[in-house]
Design an enzyme around this catalytic site. Sequence first.
Site, PDB file in Angstrom:
ATOM      1  N   GLY A   1      43.779  43.225  39.811  1.00 45.17           N
ATOM      2  CA  GLY A   1      44.307  44.585  39.686  1.00 45.17           C
ATOM      3  C   GLY A   1      45.764  44.693  40.084  1.00 45.17           C
TER       4      GLY A   1
ATOM      5  N   GLY B   1      46.589  44.453  36.803  1.00 44.79           N
ATOM      6  CA  GLY B   1      46.416  43.741  35.549  1.00 44.79           C
ATOM      7  C   GLY B   1      47.676  43.344  34.806  1.00 44.79           C
ATOM      8  N   GLY B   2      48.853  43.575  35.369  1.00 47.22           N
ATOM      9  CA  GLY B   2      50.081  43.178  34.682  1.00 47.22           C
ATOM     10  C   GLY B   2      50.180  41.679  34.489  1.00 47.22           C
TER      11      GLY B   2
ATOM     12  N   GLU C   1      38.281  41.658  40.351  1.00 42.56           N
ATOM     13  CA  GLU C   1      38.896  42.734  41.120  1.00 42.56           C
ATOM     14  C   GLU C   1      37.795  43.474  41.884  1.00 42.56           C
ATOM     15  OE1 GLU C   1      40.850  45.433  43.058  1.00 42.56           O
ATOM     16  OE2 GLU C   1      41.936  43.882  41.930  1.00 42.56           O
TER      17      GLU C   1
ATOM     18  N   CYS D   1      42.549  38.091  42.074  1.00 43.93           N
ATOM     19  CA  CYS D   1      42.879  39.443  42.551  1.00 43.93           C
ATOM     20  C   CYS D   1      43.667  40.142  41.447  1.00 43.93           C
ATOM     21  CB  CYS D   1      43.692  39.375  43.841  1.00 43.93           C
ATOM     22  SG  CYS D   1      43.000  38.275  45.105  1.00 43.93           S
TER      23      CYS D   1
ATOM     24  N   ASP E   1      46.834  36.065  43.656  1.00 47.01           N
ATOM     25  CA  ASP E   1      47.921  37.018  43.912  1.00 47.01           C
ATOM     26  C   ASP E   1      47.409  37.957  44.997  1.00 47.01           C
ATOM     27  OD1 ASP E   1      50.354  38.339  43.612  1.00 47.01           O
ATOM     28  OD2 ASP E   1      49.543  39.699  42.102  1.00 47.01           O
TER      29      ASP E   1
ATOM     30  N   CYS F   1      53.600  39.439  47.142  1.00 42.86           N
ATOM     31  CA  CYS F   1      54.822  40.229  46.950  1.00 42.86           C
ATOM     32  C   CYS F   1      55.352  40.593  48.332  1.00 42.86           C
ATOM     33  CB  CYS F   1      54.545  41.481  46.129  1.00 42.86           C
ATOM     34  SG  CYS F   1      56.060  42.335  45.650  1.00 42.86           S
TER      35      CYS F   1
END
Length: 480
Positions: free
Chosen positions: A284, A286-287, A307, A282, A351, A404
């Site tokens: 996007g 992209g960090g 993505e 997952c 993620d 998160c």
Amino acid sequence: MTERPAGWVPRRQSSNHARLVAYDALRAVNTEDAYANLILPGMVSRARLNRSDAAFATNLAYGTLRLQGRWDAMIARCSQGRTLAEIDPRALDLLRLGCYQLIELKTPPHAAINETVALARNELGQGIAGFVNAVLRRVSERRDAWRGIIENSTASREEFLAVWHSHPRWIVRQLEAALAVAGRSTEVEAVLEANNTPAKVALACRNISPEHLKARIERAKMTWENPYLVPSAVLLASGDPHRLWPVRDGVAGVQDEGSQLISAVVTEASISGKDDSWLDMCAGPGGKTATIAATAARRGARVFANEPQAHRLDLVEENVAPWADTVALREGDGRDIGAQEPDSYDRILVDAPCSGLGALRRRPEARWRKKESDLAALTQLQGELLDSAYRALRPGGLLLYTTCSPVLAETRDVISAFLERTAGAELGDVTVTANRRALRPVASRGMTVQLWPDIHHTDAMYMARILKPATAPAPAERRS
């Protein structure tokens, strides 16, 4: 008193430009579902604000949005019997701006009220300006007593915390439940306060050393601070990160320290066997992918970045541009990868899309857009992505599940349900790698990691490692 000539009208006071920018940002957030962090830079630039006014406008907009629930409680008690729904939404945003200046910034009442009333008069007319003036004067009269007023007029501790710290009550309940599991059952107020404290800008060093990045920051007339959690980070104490050439060139990037820790864990956790094919399921925006790709390039590995949304895949492509030869991009549903490519990847990061309740300090308007009813669909998606990732992982490889969010339904419960339905799968200990990579302890109990904004100075990110033995059967098919 001097007699005024017939036809006299008061001189029109011009609107303060910084306050006008903040007001326009509030209107865009509340009427167009805009995101403050995306629209404010452009508004500041178009208004040609100097550095001081730009900082003030940004502080006004973000602070007003973060504590909107608190301001609404005060306004409701000072609005001459009108409910919030009966107040012109434009006037309500102005009142919120005024309350933030009066109560949080401690702006002298004459300045906060007069500037807000001038803005109301210029933008909305004299009638609304008079109403704004009356309400703000009532708020100001009790400016030092509001915490006690609200605490004494709410029915429960939970309701008070929700109102005073400006969080929907369901979010307060979810945080309390997660903190209880973490052994912090009495500390919810500290987390709520941290969510209302602006996050520092953290820079990730990808293809540049922290020392070199600090030198570039100083050369750009900006200031830096040492990291709190991970040695790869540099905190930007002042200045625009996008003015730095290492950020523009992609060798450094804006990335929360918790996110940097996840990137380190997924690349540094030990595995057996080959180690040259990595999947970011997952990816996007992209960090994390970029930080992972920098390590992969040094170790001769290839990163496959998936993505499902085209516009987010474009962001991934932009972020990983310095490692274009290392990263392969795929637009598609991560839930399909396990069936299409079983036992294929050595390291997989899931993620997962989540409620985002761990990043409320960065997205002040997000708390008002989330719904508790969204959790059911999110947790089903998270479980399906985890099933697919497990199929795609080769035996002996690394599968790291992250969100998160501290919400138990998206963290502990997703992992528990997966382990229950997946014969052979085991929960691995991710704390050893995380603690080895962090500057201070991040986990003291259990085998998973839950970061918190108040004690780790990061977003509230969660990490769990799944082990796949050599003879593990695939997860059972889910029933719809």
